[in-house]
Design a protein around this motif. Sequence first.
Motif, mmCIF file in Angstrom:
data_model
loop_
_atom_site.group_PDB
_atom_site.id
_atom_site.type_symbol
_atom_site.label_atom_id
_atom_site.label_comp_id
_atom_site.label_asym_id
_atom_site.label_seq_id
_atom_site.Cartn_x
_atom_site.Cartn_y
_atom_site.Cartn_z
ATOM 1 N N THR A 46 19.148 -59.659 42.949
ATOM 2 C CA THR A 46 20.217 -58.708 43.254
ATOM 3 C C THR A 46 21.580 -59.318 42.930
ATOM 4 O O THR A 46 22.454 -58.648 42.394
ATOM 5 N N ASP A 47 21.745 -60.607 43.247
ATOM 6 C CA ASP A 47 23.010 -61.282 42.909
ATOM 7 C C ASP A 47 23.218 -61.326 41.400
ATOM 8 O O ASP A 47 24.335 -61.147 40.915
ATOM 9 N N ASP A 48 22.138 -61.570 40.646
ATOM 10 C CA ASP A 48 22.241 -61.565 39.187
ATOM 11 C C ASP A 48 22.661 -60.178 38.685
ATOM 12 O O ASP A 48 23.496 -60.057 37.791
ATOM 13 N N GLN A 49 22.081 -59.135 39.269
ATOM 14 C CA GLN A 49 22.446 -57.764 38.883
ATOM 15 C C GLN A 49 23.920 -57.501 39.157
ATOM 16 O O GLN A 49 24.613 -56.905 38.332
ATOM 17 N N ARG A 50 24.401 -57.959 40.309
ATOM 18 C CA ARG A 50 25.825 -57.791 40.639
ATOM 19 C C ARG A 50 26.703 -58.507 39.617
ATOM 20 O O ARG A 50 27.750 -57.993 39.216
ATOM 21 N N PHE A 51 26.284 -59.702 39.217
ATOM 22 C CA PHE A 51 27.051 -60.458 38.225
ATOM 23 C C PHE A 51 27.088 -59.715 36.894
ATOM 24 O O PHE A 51 28.129 -59.639 36.240
ATOM 25 N N LEU A 52 25.952 -59.137 36.508
ATOM 26 C CA LEU A 52 25.867 -58.376 35.266
ATOM 27 C C LEU A 52 26.786 -57.150 35.316
ATOM 28 O O LEU A 52 27.498 -56.852 34.358
ATOM 29 N N VAL A 53 26.790 -56.456 36.456
ATOM 30 C CA VAL A 53 27.697 -55.309 36.629
ATOM 31 C C VAL A 53 29.147 -55.777 36.558
ATOM 32 O O VAL A 53 29.997 -55.124 35.945
ATOM 33 N N GLY A 54 29.439 -56.927 37.144
ATOM 34 C CA GLY A 54 30.790 -57.488 37.068
ATOM 35 C C GLY A 54 31.204 -57.786 35.635
ATOM 36 O O GLY A 54 32.361 -57.573 35.249
ATOM 37 N N ALA A 55 30.260 -58.263 34.833
ATOM 38 C CA ALA A 55 30.549 -58.516 33.415
ATOM 39 C C ALA A 55 30.870 -57.216 32.695
ATOM 40 O O ALA A 55 31.751 -57.162 31.837
ATOM 41 N N ALA A 56 30.173 -56.141 33.058
ATOM 42 C CA ALA A 56 30.451 -54.827 32.460
ATOM 43 C C ALA A 56 31.819 -54.315 32.903
ATOM 44 O O ALA A 56 32.562 -53.751 32.097
ATOM 45 N N GLU A 57 32.159 -54.520 34.163
ATOM 46 C CA GLU A 57 33.483 -54.113 34.648
ATOM 47 C C GLU A 57 34.582 -54.864 33.902
ATOM 48 O O GLU A 57 35.614 -54.289 33.554
ATOM 49 N N ASP A 58 34.333 -56.154 33.649
ATOM 50 C CA ASP A 58 35.305 -56.949 32.887
ATOM 51 C C ASP A 58 35.438 -56.398 31.471
ATOM 52 O O ASP A 58 36.542 -56.331 30.931
ATOM 53 N N ALA A 59 34.324 -55.984 30.881
ATOM 54 C CA ALA A 59 34.366 -55.406 29.528
ATOM 55 C C ALA A 59 35.140 -54.093 29.521
ATOM 56 O O ALA A 59 35.778 -53.749 28.527
ATOM 57 N N PHE A 60 35.083 -53.362 30.624
ATOM 58 C CA PHE A 60 35.835 -52.108 30.734
ATOM 59 C C PHE A 60 37.335 -52.394 30.797
ATOM 60 O O PHE A 60 38.135 -51.689 30.180
ATOM 61 N N ARG A 61 37.708 -53.439 31.522
ATOM 62 C CA ARG A 61 39.132 -53.765 31.714
ATOM 63 C C ARG A 61 39.742 -54.512 30.526
ATOM 64 O O ARG A 61 40.928 -54.392 30.249
ATOM 65 N N ASN A 62 38.933 -55.330 29.867
ATOM 66 C CA ASN A 62 39.425 -56.189 28.785
ATOM 67 C C ASN A 62 38.632 -55.919 27.515
ATOM 68 O O ASN A 62 37.409 -55.953 27.533
ATOM 69 N N LYS A 63 39.353 -55.706 26.453
ATOM 70 C CA LYS A 63 38.704 -55.412 25.176
ATOM 71 C C LYS A 63 37.780 -56.563 24.763
ATOM 72 O O LYS A 63 38.189 -57.728 24.780
ATOM 73 N N PRO A 64 36.530 -56.259 24.391
ATOM 74 C CA PRO A 64 35.617 -57.313 23.940
ATOM 75 C C PRO A 64 36.157 -58.009 22.684
ATOM 76 O O PRO A 64 36.804 -57.381 21.844
#
Length: 122
Positions: A46-64
């Motif tokens: 579950t913690d890994d899933q949260r981290f993955l979602v956080g990475a997606a949120e970062d991609a939303f905020r910052n251009k890849p």
Amino acid sequence: MRKPYGRPFYYVTEKDGRRILMKQIGSVTVYASGRIGLWPHKGITTDDQRFLVGAAEDAFRNKPSKKAGYSFRVAKNVRYWRAIVSVQANPQDDVVAAAVRAAIDIEDAQDVTLTSLVGDAA
């Protein structure tokens, strides 16, 4: 989040002369359309899933970008950025990480022993 696929991949990296055990937990894909896809590996926590979602949120905020760890791809006329997401593995909470860490420790001990034996023979 997509249906989980594959398995976590464990690997060792070095930082400040220290070996760190890492676990690849999935990937984030940012399509030219703006859609973001999460591709988790099977069996992540579950913690890994949260981290993955956080990475997606970062991609939303910052251009890849390449600087941010993304690679640009084109497949079947679909343009997208993709980043592999890894976390530091915790051998106390992950039996596979514990086994990998033990194997690394044995390898390190063998290297030290061989180095000592070669040094003594010289």
